[in-house]
Enzyme design. Structure first.
Site, PDB file in Angstrom:
ATOM      1  N   HIS A  17       8.596   1.971   8.467  1.00 34.77           N
ATOM      2  CA  HIS A  17       9.937   2.356   8.006  1.00 34.77           C
ATOM      3  C   HIS A  17      10.658   3.153   9.095  1.00 34.77           C
ATOM      4  O   HIS A  17      11.842   2.922   9.360  1.00 34.77           O
ATOM      5  CB  HIS A  17       9.864   3.229   6.753  1.00 34.77           C
ATOM      6  CG  HIS A  17       9.407   2.530   5.531  1.00 34.77           C
ATOM      7  ND1 HIS A  17       8.418   3.050   4.716  1.00 34.77           N
ATOM      8  CD2 HIS A  17       9.797   1.375   4.940  1.00 34.77           C
ATOM      9  CE1 HIS A  17       8.226   2.244   3.689  1.00 34.77           C
ATOM     10  NE2 HIS A  17       9.048   1.206   3.805  1.00 34.77           N
ATOM     11  N   LYS A  41       9.871   0.706 -11.405  1.00 39.03           N
ATOM     12  CA  LYS A  41       8.886   0.394 -10.379  1.00 39.03           C
ATOM     13  C   LYS A  41       7.634   1.257 -10.498  1.00 39.03           C
ATOM     14  O   LYS A  41       6.658   1.016  -9.815  1.00 39.03           O
ATOM     15  CB  LYS A  41       9.501   0.549  -8.981  1.00 39.03           C
ATOM     16  CG  LYS A  41      10.349  -0.623  -8.589  1.00 39.03           C
ATOM     17  CD  LYS A  41      10.546  -0.626  -7.104  1.00 39.03           C
ATOM     18  CE  LYS A  41      11.045  -1.970  -6.641  1.00 39.03           C
ATOM     19  NZ  LYS A  41      10.922  -2.128  -5.213  1.00 39.03           N
ATOM     20  N   ARG A  90       8.367  -7.673   7.497  1.00 42.07           N
ATOM     21  CA  ARG A  90       7.028  -7.576   8.059  1.00 42.07           C
ATOM     22  C   ARG A  90       6.457  -8.946   8.357  1.00 42.07           C
ATOM     23  O   ARG A  90       5.735  -9.128   9.318  1.00 42.07           O
ATOM     24  CB  ARG A  90       6.094  -6.852   7.092  1.00 42.07           C
ATOM     25  CG  ARG A  90       6.459  -5.413   6.859  1.00 42.07           C
ATOM     26  CD  ARG A  90       5.695  -4.885   5.703  1.00 42.07           C
ATOM     27  NE  ARG A  90       6.072  -5.690   4.525  1.00 42.07           N
ATOM     28  CZ  ARG A  90       5.889  -5.326   3.282  1.00 42.07           C
ATOM     29  NH1 ARG A  90       5.320  -4.204   3.013  1.00 42.07           N
ATOM     30  NH2 ARG A  90       6.269  -6.086   2.285  1.00 42.07           N
ATOM     31  N   SER A 128       3.661   0.127   1.903  1.00 47.47           N
ATOM     32  CA  SER A 128       3.377   1.378   1.197  1.00 47.47           C
ATOM     33  C   SER A 128       2.291   1.162   0.153  1.00 47.47           C
ATOM     34  O   SER A 128       1.408   2.004  -0.020  1.00 47.47           O
ATOM     35  CB  SER A 128       4.646   1.914   0.536  1.00 47.47           C
ATOM     36  OG  SER A 128       5.599   2.281   1.496  1.00 47.47           O
TER      37      SER A 128
END
Length: 160
Positions: A17, A41, A90, A128
């Protein structure tokens, strides 16, 4: 002033990030790192914890700031006067989701561009979620996260 929004859950912020943020800061006068406050979430860290970790790691970047938003990203971007949204990729698997989101955002706010940036090599296979999973088992994740995040994870997951 050309303002860009860098949105995400940042649960927690990673070196990947930060890499995308630093690169965005070279392209824009101001980059707002915006934490999406979406309780659906079920984040690991509270929005307050995520903001504190983010602030600590963004403080040394002169043209970066932080914020928390709820609701639609394009509405927040308009409120901030942003001309662009930046997102990190990514792998190819990220592209389809980001492509769909960017098309919808363009439909909702055609004046705001979306820029997709590939992460730096070495961070392209981390997320993450993966970092939290690995940290839970006591593995060293210090290569992938800033020291403050590593400490927060170690506090939550004492070595087994």
């Amino acid at each position: 002033m050309r303002i860009c929004i860098y949105p995400g859950t940042f649960d927690p912020i990673t070196n990947g990030h930060l890499d995308v943020l630093k690169r965005a800061c070279r392209m824009f006068d101001k980059v707002i790192v915006a934490i999406a406050d979406n309780p659906n979430k079920r984040p690991f860290f509270s929005v307050e914890e995520r903001l504190a970790l983010l602030n600590e790691n963004v403080a040394q970047i002169p043209n970066a700031s932080t914020a928390v938003f709820t609701g639609m990203l394009v509405d927040f971007a308009k409120e901030q006067g942003a001309v662009a949204i930046i997102r990190g990729l990514r792998a190819v698997s990220d592209f389809e989701y980001e492509f769909q989101m960017s098309l919808m955002n363009r439909h909702l706010a055609p004046e705001i561009e979306t820029i997709l940036v590939m992460t730096k090599e070495g961070y392209n296979y981390t997320s993450s979620s993966l970092i939290k999973q690995v940290a839970e088992f006591g593995a060293d994740v210090s290569h992938f996260v800033p020291p403050s995040v590593n400490a927060a994870l170690r506090k939550r997951f004492p070595k087994r």
